[in-house]
Design an enzyme around this catalytic site. Sequence first.
Site, PDB file in Angstrom:
ATOM      1  N   THR A  91       0.634  -1.219   0.021  1.00  0.00           N
ATOM      2  CA  THR A  91      -0.242  -0.037   0.037  1.00  0.00           C
ATOM      3  C   THR A  91       0.920   1.257  -0.114  1.00  0.00           C
ATOM      4  OG1 THR A  91      -0.166   0.275   2.282  1.00  0.00           O
ATOM      5  CG2 THR A  91      -1.636  -1.011   1.326  1.00  0.00           C
ATOM      6  N   GLY A  92       0.229   2.547  -0.557  1.00  0.00           N
ATOM      7  CA  GLY A  92       1.073   3.682  -0.437  1.00  0.00           C
ATOM      8  C   GLY A  92       2.054   3.584  -1.665  1.00  0.00           C
TER       9      GLY A  92
ATOM     10  N   SER B 228       4.184   6.186  -4.522  1.00  0.00           N
ATOM     11  CA  SER B 228       5.085   7.072  -4.145  1.00  0.00           C
ATOM     12  C   SER B 228       5.976   6.758  -3.147  1.00  0.00           C
ATOM     13  CB  SER B 228       4.195   8.341  -3.513  1.00  0.00           C
ATOM     14  OG  SER B 228       5.067   9.412  -2.827  1.00  0.00           O
ATOM     15  N   GLY B 229       7.209   7.352  -3.155  1.00  0.00           N
ATOM     16  CA  GLY B 229       8.041   7.425  -1.973  1.00  0.00           C
ATOM     17  C   GLY B 229       8.490   5.857  -1.376  1.00  0.00           C
ATOM     18  N   ILE B 230       8.107   5.421  -0.230  1.00  0.00           N
ATOM     19  CA  ILE B 230       8.849   4.430   0.118  1.00  0.00           C
ATOM     20  C   ILE B 230       7.976   3.015  -0.215  1.00  0.00           C
ATOM     21  CG2 ILE B 230       9.046   2.935   2.460  1.00  0.00           C
ATOM     22  CD1 ILE B 230       9.478   5.703   3.923  1.00  0.00           C
ATOM     23  N   GLY B 231       6.802   3.272  -0.461  1.00  0.00           N
ATOM     24  CA  GLY B 231       5.942   2.274  -0.914  1.00  0.00           C
ATOM     25  C   GLY B 231       6.435   1.578  -2.306  1.00  0.00           C
TER      26      GLY B 231
ATOM     27  N   SER C 255       7.493   5.105  12.549  1.00  0.00           N
ATOM     28  CA  SER C 255       8.195   6.127  12.085  1.00  0.00           C
ATOM     29  C   SER C 255       9.024   6.494  13.679  1.00  0.00           C
ATOM     30  CB  SER C 255       7.328   7.575  12.228  1.00  0.00           C
ATOM     31  OG  SER C 255       8.117   8.815  12.121  1.00  0.00           O
TER      32      SER C 255
ATOM     33  N   TYR D 248       0.400  13.060  14.385  1.00  0.00           N
ATOM     34  CA  TYR D 248       1.145  12.013  13.610  1.00  0.00           C
ATOM     35  C   TYR D 248       1.880  11.127  14.578  1.00  0.00           C
ATOM     36  CZ  TYR D 248       4.729  10.212  10.331  1.00  0.00           C
ATOM     37  OH  TYR D 248       5.274   9.204   9.513  1.00  0.00           O
TER      38      TYR D 248
END
Length: 267
Positions: A13-14, A17-20, A143, A156
Amino acid sequence: MDYGLGGALALVTGADSGIGRETARMLLQEGARVAISDQDADSLEQVRAELAEHGEVVAVAADVTDLSSVKALFEQVRSELGDPMILVHAAGVTGATGDFLEVDDAGWQSTLDINLMGAVRVTREAIPAMRKGGGGRIVLIASEDAVQPYVDELAYCASKAGVLNLAKGLSKAYGCDNVLVNSVSPAFIATPMTDAMMDKRAEEQGTDRDGAIKSFLKEERPGMTLGRRGKAEEVAAAILFLVSKPASFVNGANLRVDSGSVMTMAG
Ligand code: NAD
């Protein structure tokens, strides 16, 4: 290292973009079949087309805040590829930021709904088939903020503390079924998420993105000894290890990929 991922089926998932996205790419390069998911169908399709040169990849758009959408995601993946025995949950947002006294209930609720409840919804859908299939691997992206809160992003931080706790709890609940659940906790990785944070900071400070990154590292992330933002592939490499065959005795761990940002040894 042979990750032993040839032919494995993973859901990320995700992944728009980015890390996913980087994790999906590396899984494909290791021979896994990958279902990628994110919110925006058009943008996700572009990522799918780019990743297709590396292997078998399907794209299914879903919103992790919507249970029926998450259920439809798993149904479609199941019908097109089968049950994923690997789940990497990278969908997440910075959410509501600012002085604690200024953030309203709606800000808190939407941050928790995406980051924490999103993780609850996808893991609840993924685990039954993993148990039935003899085991699986789940990596939740928490995180550094989960154990080291920053005062201007408390929603967050709380959401990620929840994700960290969820991963540990699931590892205890389903380790007996060989469903291994771990978390990865990055700090300040160069992705669209921190690009947006740095562009806002640059505007506030009358500087450019590089200037904002430099001052942020010095003033806000003194523990990041490498003195730079991390790269998405540096986080994906840790995720890849946790879902690999050689990591078969790693359960309930939180792997920090944070250049030393978290100051404590515990957690
Ligand atoms: P990113 O913004 O590049 O990617 C996050 C993805 O999640 C986006 O593509 C977005 O569309 C998707 N998403 C957001 N809400 C969604 C929803 N309701 N349904 C489905 N998808 C949704 O950010 P990233 O940096 O790659 O972040 C990936 C994960 O890593 C997040 O959970 C983030 O909190 C975590 N993380 C990132 C950093 C960092 O410095 N970048 C640090 C610590 C943790």
